[in-house]
Design a protein around this motif. Structure first.
Motif, PDB file in Angstrom:
ATOM      1  N   PHE A   1       0.835  -1.200   0.000  1.00  0.00           N
ATOM      2  CA  PHE A   1       0.000   0.000   0.000  1.00  0.00           C
ATOM      3  C   PHE A   1       0.873   1.255   0.000  1.00  0.00           C
ATOM      4  CE2 PHE A   1      -2.236   3.387   2.287  1.00  0.00           C
ATOM      5  CZ  PHE A   1      -3.334   3.537   1.455  1.00  0.00           C
ATOM      6  N   GLU A   2       1.906   1.264   0.826  1.00  0.00           N
ATOM      7  CA  GLU A   2       2.800   2.420   0.888  1.00  0.00           C
ATOM      8  C   GLU A   2       3.528   2.634  -0.437  1.00  0.00           C
ATOM      9  OE1 GLU A   2       5.266   1.714   4.293  1.00  0.00           O
ATOM     10  OE2 GLU A   2       3.657   2.180   5.697  1.00  0.00           O
ATOM     11  N   ALA A   3       3.946   1.543  -1.076  1.00  0.00           N
ATOM     12  CA  ALA A   3       4.625   1.655  -2.367  1.00  0.00           C
ATOM     13  C   ALA A   3       3.674   2.195  -3.430  1.00  0.00           C
ATOM     14  CB  ALA A   3       5.175   0.294  -2.791  1.00  0.00           C
ATOM     15  N   LYS A   4       2.437   1.732  -3.425  1.00  0.00           N
ATOM     16  CA  LYS A   4       1.446   2.221  -4.392  1.00  0.00           C
ATOM     17  C   LYS A   4       1.154   3.694  -4.144  1.00  0.00           C
ATOM     18  CE  LYS A   4      -3.231   1.557  -6.218  1.00  0.00           C
ATOM     19  NZ  LYS A   4      -3.243   2.893  -6.705  1.00  0.00           N
ATOM     20  N   PHE A   5       1.008   4.071  -2.887  1.00  0.00           N
ATOM     21  CA  PHE A   5       0.748   5.473  -2.553  1.00  0.00           C
ATOM     22  C   PHE A   5       1.885   6.358  -3.053  1.00  0.00           C
ATOM     23  CE2 PHE A   5       1.126   9.145   0.265  1.00  0.00           C
ATOM     24  CZ  PHE A   5      -0.140   9.702   0.119  1.00  0.00           C
ATOM     25  N   ALA A   6       3.123   5.941  -2.795  1.00  0.00           N
ATOM     26  CA  ALA A   6       4.290   6.716  -3.228  1.00  0.00           C
ATOM     27  C   ALA A   6       4.321   6.827  -4.756  1.00  0.00           C
ATOM     28  CB  ALA A   6       5.571   6.081  -2.704  1.00  0.00           C
ATOM     29  N   HIS A   7       4.032   5.734  -5.437  1.00  0.00           N
ATOM     30  CA  HIS A   7       4.007   5.735  -6.898  1.00  0.00           C
ATOM     31  C   HIS A   7       2.925   6.676  -7.425  1.00  0.00           C
ATOM     32  CE1 HIS A   7       2.709   4.195 -10.872  1.00  0.00           C
ATOM     33  NE2 HIS A   7       4.014   4.174 -11.072  1.00  0.00           N
ATOM     34  N   ASP A   8       1.739   6.595  -6.853  1.00  0.00           N
ATOM     35  CA  ASP A   8       0.630   7.458  -7.279  1.00  0.00           C
ATOM     36  C   ASP A   8       0.954   8.932  -7.060  1.00  0.00           C
ATOM     37  OD1 ASP A   8      -0.741   5.165  -7.975  1.00  0.00           O
ATOM     38  OD2 ASP A   8      -2.141   5.241  -6.281  1.00  0.00           O
ATOM     39  N   GLU A   9       1.566   9.253  -5.927  1.00  0.00           N
ATOM     40  CA  GLU A   9       1.950  10.635  -5.639  1.00  0.00           C
ATOM     41  C   GLU A   9       2.996  11.128  -6.639  1.00  0.00           C
ATOM     42  OE1 GLU A   9       0.861  12.987  -3.207  1.00  0.00           O
ATOM     43  OE2 GLU A   9      -0.777  11.545  -3.275  1.00  0.00           O
ATOM     44  N   GLU A  10       3.952  10.284  -6.964  1.00  0.00           N
ATOM     45  CA  GLU A  10       4.983  10.652  -7.933  1.00  0.00           C
ATOM     46  C   GLU A  10       4.362  10.900  -9.310  1.00  0.00           C
ATOM     47  OE1 GLU A  10       9.054   8.925 -10.018  1.00  0.00           O
ATOM     48  OE2 GLU A  10       8.012   7.695  -8.540  1.00  0.00           O
ATOM     49  N   MET A  11       3.442  10.036  -9.707  1.00  0.00           N
ATOM     50  CA  MET A  11       2.787  10.197 -11.002  1.00  0.00           C
ATOM     51  C   MET A  11       1.952  11.481 -11.032  1.00  0.00           C
ATOM     52  SD  MET A  11       3.922   7.760 -12.783  1.00  0.00           S
ATOM     53  CE  MET A  11       2.887   7.516 -14.190  1.00  0.00           C
TER      54      MET A  11
END
Length: 105
Positions: free
Chosen positions: A11-21
């Protein structure tokens, strides 16, 4: 590591990826609007790209689009109203998101 820990990390990795995108899409949107404004100002080539980069940099001043709108309204004067600038920002965001997603995949 438990299943819960693995899910939390995912979940944390997905959140970080989404924020970066989202950050990249916003920067791309600002660049596209900067290129639009550069055209209104009669700029082309590297001058237009330099101006667009200055618009992207202006967004780092404060949260939201107000810093961009202020910069562009000041630079464009009677060529575009604040409402036109805000409309252009809204118009360009889906295009920017599409471009970023196509580059990522």
């Amino acid at each position: 590591m438990t299943t819960f820990d693995e899910r939390e990390q995912a979940f944390e990795a997905k959140f970080a990826h989404d924020e970066e995108m989202q950050f990249k899409a916003r920067a791309r949107c600002n660049k596209l609007v900067g290129l639009w404004a550069a055209e209104l100002l009669g700029k082309s080539g590297s001058s237009a790209h330099d101006y667009a980069q200055s618009v992207v940099s202006a967004d780092l001043v404060e949260a939201g689009h107000d810093d961009i709108v202020r910069k562009l309204a000041g630079d464009l004067g009677p060529r575009a109203s604040e409402n036109q600038i805000r409309s252009k920002l809204l118009e360009m965001m889906p295009r920017a998101q599409e471009e970023i997603l196509s580059e990522a995949g």
